[in-house]
Design a protein around this motif. Structure first.
Motif, PDB file in Angstrom:
ATOM      1  N   SER A  75       0.833  -1.190   0.000  1.00 21.20           N
ATOM      2  CA  SER A  75       0.000   0.000   0.000  1.00 21.20           C
ATOM      3  C   SER A  75       0.875   1.250   0.000  1.00 21.20           C
ATOM      4  N   ASP A  76       2.142   1.083   0.283  1.00 19.19           N
ATOM      5  CA  ASP A  76       3.045   2.227   0.268  1.00 19.19           C
ATOM      6  C   ASP A  76       4.441   1.766  -0.140  1.00 19.19           C
ATOM      7  N   SER A  77       5.274   2.716  -0.514  1.00 20.52           N
ATOM      8  CA  SER A  77       6.601   2.331  -0.960  1.00 20.52           C
ATOM      9  C   SER A  77       7.547   2.267   0.234  1.00 20.52           C
ATOM     10  N   PRO A  78       7.920   1.062   0.659  1.00 18.99           N
ATOM     11  CA  PRO A  78       8.762   0.969   1.854  1.00 18.99           C
ATOM     12  C   PRO A  78      10.199   1.411   1.562  1.00 18.99           C
ATOM     13  N   ASP A  79      10.847   1.920   2.568  1.00 15.65           N
ATOM     14  CA  ASP A  79      12.248   2.295   2.396  1.00 15.65           C
ATOM     15  C   ASP A  79      13.091   1.054   2.633  1.00 15.65           C
ATOM     16  N   ALA A  80      13.009   0.135   1.691  1.00 18.89           N
ATOM     17  CA  ALA A  80      13.731  -1.137   1.809  1.00 18.89           C
ATOM     18  C   ALA A  80      13.651  -1.803   0.461  1.00 18.89           C
ATOM     19  N   CYS A  81      14.368  -2.908   0.341  1.00 20.82           N
ATOM     20  CA  CYS A  81      14.250  -3.679  -0.888  1.00 20.82           C
ATOM     21  C   CYS A  81      13.041  -4.589  -0.756  1.00 20.82           C
ATOM     22  N   THR A  82      12.127  -4.502  -1.707  1.00 16.90           N
ATOM     23  CA  THR A  82      10.885  -5.270  -1.574  1.00 16.90           C
ATOM     24  C   THR A  82      11.089  -6.765  -1.782  1.00 16.90           C
ATOM     25  N   PHE A  83      12.259  -7.147  -2.263  1.00 19.42           N
ATOM     26  CA  PHE A  83      12.494  -8.565  -2.498  1.00 19.42           C
ATOM     27  C   PHE A  83      13.181  -9.217  -1.307  1.00 19.42           C
ATOM     28  N   ALA A  84      13.541  -8.396  -0.304  1.00 20.20           N
ATOM     29  CA  ALA A  84      14.378  -8.885   0.792  1.00 20.20           C
ATOM     30  C   ALA A  84      13.840 -10.139   1.461  1.00 20.20           C
ATOM     31  N   ASP A  85      12.539 -10.193   1.683  1.00 13.56           N
ATOM     32  CA  ASP A  85      11.974 -11.339   2.394  1.00 13.56           C
ATOM     33  C   ASP A  85      12.187 -12.651   1.674  1.00 13.56           C
ATOM     34  N   ARG A  86      12.380 -12.597   0.374  1.00 14.54           N
ATOM     35  CA  ARG A  86      12.481 -13.842  -0.375  1.00 14.54           C
ATOM     36  C   ARG A  86      13.918 -14.116  -0.830  1.00 14.54           C
ATOM     37  N   CYS A  87      14.821 -13.241  -0.413  1.00 12.30           N
ATOM     38  CA  CYS A  87      16.156 -13.306  -0.978  1.00 12.30           C
ATOM     39  C   CYS A  87      17.131 -13.958  -0.015  1.00 12.30           C
TER      40      CYS A  87
END
Lengths: 297, 318, 329
Positions: free
Chosen positions: C279-291
């Motif tokens: 819902s918003d652009s996080p200040d993080a890499c959005t792929f981090a959880d799967r990487c």
């Protein structure tokens, strides 16, 4: 009397309802302000009709010639008719007849129509037979049916119920048949067949429960139409017998008097309109909530 | 496509036959001796028996049925037990009245219904949509006859601008005819308009969110063209079917309207016939109604196949 | 080659019943004249939304920001009337589902004719002739007969060719093809790709190809932009992407393609987890959880699109190193 046949296309074929979806749907209905308002009105009307004896200030057949043809007043909220009967009380009792016939006729049409629809949709060879029968029923002018029945057996509440039910049956059959045709192609049905389920189990446990959504939608449209139908029949003298009040009868006797007592025409009519409007609102809310696009969430 | 037409024709014929059989038998279930009804008051048993023989009422039912059908095909529907006039002729006088009323009602209903439906679909979430929806809802919830009574109360009694009753044929005096039929037509058409409006709106909404509308917009086509040329065209298919179904109900709905506005039409004829046990008239009336209804349905189905090329040119309707 | 279309920081938010959904998050890329740029990613990564946003074809519930430059003007600021002139003429679309994308109650001829009438004022016999020419161009046999047929009478592949014919009717400068082959059989896919290739050669149109099928990318794309969760995360020429992927996600996509030779040992390789719906652009890499390579930096700071070890832009704090064996030309 217009019977709105809700084409399956409008609601979409009912997707197999995930568990708990109907409860979620109910909550969604209540969140819709118009539907909630409708629900409140319906509940109030039902309570008033059920508790008519307690709620009404006068018995519905109490005549009082000294107070005949009076416009609405604090003593008589809806005025009185030519026999001095309190209109408010009569309207409340009239609601009772309307609701009774409305609900019973739809219930009857479901009891007869659903099995026919299931069979027609499931057994291909039965389909043309059932279709011809329902077409025949449909081709009969509703009023001729009612008048004919009334002529044979004598007019009564039961006759009105049966006649209206008969007019609703083709729609119920059509909806059920359409749903059955669609649902029997579903994978879980094929799986059940592969497991050796009998036809009865298939119909009863797999197909019918999933067709219920579409039937609920049909019922929410049918009940208001049935209520109007009952008032039409009573208006023509084919329904409830006097002195039992029915909103239709009240309007019929009001017709010749409308120049002298316009309130006699207004109140029973408004009662019908409010009740059916409220039911239509609830029906619309239910229909939106049961929309397959929502159910899939 | 011709296979489809043929199939529909056969189905319609079968239904029609079934209807006539049911009516034939049903009428005979009515209490009262038809021969006695045909005879004058206080006739002696011999006269009644003679009448019975003359009308073939002593024959077994299947034979009576065949004779009836045979004559009906030639246009002879028997004689009214009440008025002694030809059933065909009586119906012939009453039918045009109802037809004019019904046609007027349909025109009103379609114009209002389709117009409101398109507006409601295109102008979502605006005041117009809300108004259109409410009007449709009211149209569905108000019983015809009450609407009629109120209309008479307001427009004929309180502010007399329209006549409360009576019929003038449009072929005799168009202006007067319009004045006399306006209220009844609106009353009769209101329910139909409401149904049409909802179906149009629903079909339009579905069409407007369809992929081909996206394609049309992607091609650079303007709003009106997209709405009318693409979305409405597809919606008309559904709308036509629904309207067709409702037309049959319109015929019986006319009964009440005719009662209120005292129009000497087909509906009134029907009610009177049943109430007075005029069984030749009942048979005739039901036959005509059923034929009209089945005929309309057949026409709508065929029309449907013209509008929807998927049926016309083969291939499955997905 | 000059840039035909430049997209800068395109962001699309949808307001839904459940709140705001961020579909496209600051996407930036450019399409050069006559090039085939593939926009690649899983379902839900925002590629289709990006395509529709170019000419303002998104529904009213979408809030769009950023710029789209073509021919010296920003398409985003244009009024609807001007956009309508551009749609179908300068930028044309081919959509995924040919069955539902064509109006079932209008003939093929009429639907092609609509575009011709709208942008080139052709009508009557002239339009028919041109329409038949177009059908022939996309390889449909007996084109004149097809004009009076309805969509349901044609096969899936032919319908898609009709869509393409409609799209190139006015010789657009950019053809946006959204999953043009996904709904078709594999054998038919090749034919459609051939048509696209021919058109690029004969008409000189650039193609923005949206797909999740890497096979199609390998077949026809010049350059590739990979998207994930609304962000562009890698940009490279096609062979470079396949040979030297820099982003772990790209590597994951390539590995996930079923390859009997490679997967005899352990079965199919999946990327664990699911694409997030933001819902918003996080200040993080959005792929981090799967990487597998993620660390604290990845989870707390949004990476920017910078040149990576393989020489092309990648949005990653720890891009993959270049495989040693491939550094030689």
């Amino acid at each position: 009397m217009t019977l709105e046949l809700v084409p399956v296309k409008e609601t979409g074929p009912a997707a197999p309802a995930p568990p708990g979806s109907r409860r979620r749907a109910l909550r969604r209905v209540l969140r819709n302000p118009l539907a909630a308002l409708g629900l409140v009105i319906v509940v109030v009307a039902l309570l008033a009709a059920a508790l008519a004896n307690l709620v009404t200030p006068f018995p519905y057949d109490r005549t009082d010639f000294s107070a005949a043809l009076q416009p609405p007043s604090p003593a008589h909220w809806f005025g009185t008719d030519e026999l001095g009967r309190d209109q408010f009380s009569r309207v409340i009792f009239g609601l009772r007849a309307s609701v009774e016939v409305g609900v019973m006729s739809v219930a009857l049409s479901l009891v007869v129509g659903v099995p026919l629809g299931l069979l027609a949709g499931f057994y291909g060879w039965l389909d043309p037979v059932v279709s011809r029968l329902t077409d025949t029923l449909l081709a009969f002018p509703f009023l001729v049916l009612a008048v004919g029945l009334a002529a044979i057996v004598g007019p009564s509440l039961t006759i009105a119920t049966i006649a209206i039910a008969a007019a609703q049956i083709p729609a119920v059959v059509r909806v059920t048949r359409s749903e059955t045709l669609h649902l029997r192609e579903m994978d879980y049905v094929a799986a059940a067949i592969a497991d050796g389920a009998s036809d009865a189990v298939l119909l009863g446990r797999h197909i019918l429960p999933n067709a219920v959504n579409a039937l609920i939608v049909q019922a929410t449209v049918a009940v208001p139409a049935a209520i109007i139908g009952e008032s039409v029949l009573s208006f023509l003298g084919l329904g409830v017998r006097p002195p039992t009040p029915s909103l239709g009868i009240m309007l019929a006797s009001a017709q010749p008097l409308f120049r002298d007592g316009p309130w006699l025409v207004v109140f029973p009519g408004v009662a019908i309109v409010l009740l059916t409007l409220a039911m239509n609102l609830v029906g619309d809310g239910l229909r939106d909530a049961l929309d397959p696009r929502e159910v899939r969430r | 496509m011709w296979r489809y037409v043929l199939r529909r024709l056969i189905e319609s014929a079968v239904t029609l036959v079934l209807v006539t059989i049911v009516v034939f038998i049903g009428v005979r279930a009515l209490p009262g001796d038809p021969a006695r009804a045909l005879a004058a008051e206080e006739s002696d048993p011999e006269t009644i028996a003679a009448i019975r023989a003359e009308y073939g009422l002593d024959q077994p039912i299947p034979v009576q049925y065949v004779r009836y059908v045979g004559k009906a095909v030639q246009g002879d529907l028997g004689t009214s037990a009440r008025t002694r006039l030809s059933v065909t002729e009586t119906i012939g006088h009453a039918l045009p009245v109802t037809l004019q009323l019904a046609t007027f009602a349909i025109v009103v209903a379609v114009l209002i219904g389709v117009g409101a439906g398109v507006v409601a679909a295109v102008r979502r979430r605006t005041a117009s949509e809300w108004v259109a929806n409410s009007v449709a809802l009211l149209g569905l919830s108000i019983p015809n006859f009450w609407f009629g009574l109120m209309a008479v109360l307001i427009f004929a009694v309180a502010y007399p601008i329209l006549p409360a009753s009576g019929f003038v044929s449009v072929f005799d005096n168009p202006v007067e005819s319009f004045r006399h039929l306006l209220m009844p037509a609106i009353v009769l058409g209101s329910g139909l308009a409401a149904v049409i409006m909802r179906q149009t709106r629903s079909a339009m909404l579905e069409a407007l969110s369809a992929d081909y509308v996206r394609t049309a917009r992607a091609k650079g086509l303007g709003g009106t063209q997209v709405v009318l040329g693409h979305a409405l065209r597809n919606s008309l298919i559904v709308v036509t079917t629904i309207v067709g179904l409702q037309l049959g109900l319109l015929i019986s709905g006319a009964v009440v309207t005719e009662q209120i506005f005292v129009l000497p039409g087909f509906g009134k004829l029907t009610i009177d016939a049943v109430f007075t046990r005029d069984y030749p008239m009942i048979q005739g009336v039901v036959l005509v109604t059923a034929t009209a209804y089945i005929g309309i349905n057949l026409l709508v189905d065929l029309l449907y196949s013209v509008i929807d090329p998927r049926i016309r040119v083969g291939g499955r309707v997905t | 080659m000059s840039k035909l279309l430049t997209v800068d920081s395109l962001t699309v938010r949808f307001s839904t019943e459940d709140g705001t959904v961020l579909a496209v998050d600051g996407a930036s890329f450019a399409v050069a004249e006559r090039e085939v740029l593939a926009l690649v990613g899983e379902s839900g990564c925002g590629k289709s939304v990006t395509a529709l946003a170019l000419t303002g074809l998104l529904p009213g519930t979408a809030a769009v920001s950023g710029s789209v430059h073509m021919g010296g003007q920003n398409l985003r600021g244009l009024p609807e009337a001007r956009l309508r002139a551009i749609r179908g003429r300068d930028i044309a679309y081919v959509f995924q589902e040919p069955m539902t994308s064509l109006n079932p109650v209008l003939t093929v001829g009429r639907q092609i004719g609509e575009v011709l009438r709208r942008h080139q004022r052709l009508s009557g016999a002239a339009a028919k002739r041109r329409a038949a020419e177009l059908l022939e161009l996309v390889g449909i046999p007996l084109p004149v007969r097809r004009l009076s047929e309805y969509p349901h009478q044609l096969s899936g592949g032919m319908r898609q060719r009709v869509m393409i014919a409609m799209a190139v009717a006015c010789r657009p400068r950019l053809l946006v093809a959204d999953e043009p082959t996904t709904a078709l059989d594999v054998t038919v896919q090749a034919g459609v790709l051939d048509v696209l290739r021919t058109l690029r050669a004969e008409i000189g149109t650039a193609i923005l190809l949206i797909t999740h099928d890497l096979g199609v990318v390998a077949d026809i794309a010049d350059r590739v932009v990979v998207m994930y969760a609304g962000r562009t995360i890698e940009e490279a020429h096609a062979e470079a992407l396949f040979a030297r992927p820099s982003h772990p996600y790209t590597r994951g996509l390539l590995d996930a393609v079923p390859n009997p030779a490679r997967h005899l040992d352990g079965g199919l390789r999946e990327i664990p987890g699911r694409v997030p719906q933001l819902s918003d652009s996080p200040d993080a890499c959005t792929f981090a959880d799967r990487c597998a390579r993620a660390d604290t930096t990845c989870r707390t700071r949004r990476p920017s699109l910078d040149p990576g070890p393989a020489g092309h832009p990648v949005r990653c704090w720890h891009p993959l190193p270049v495989p040693a064996a491939v550094t030689t030309a």
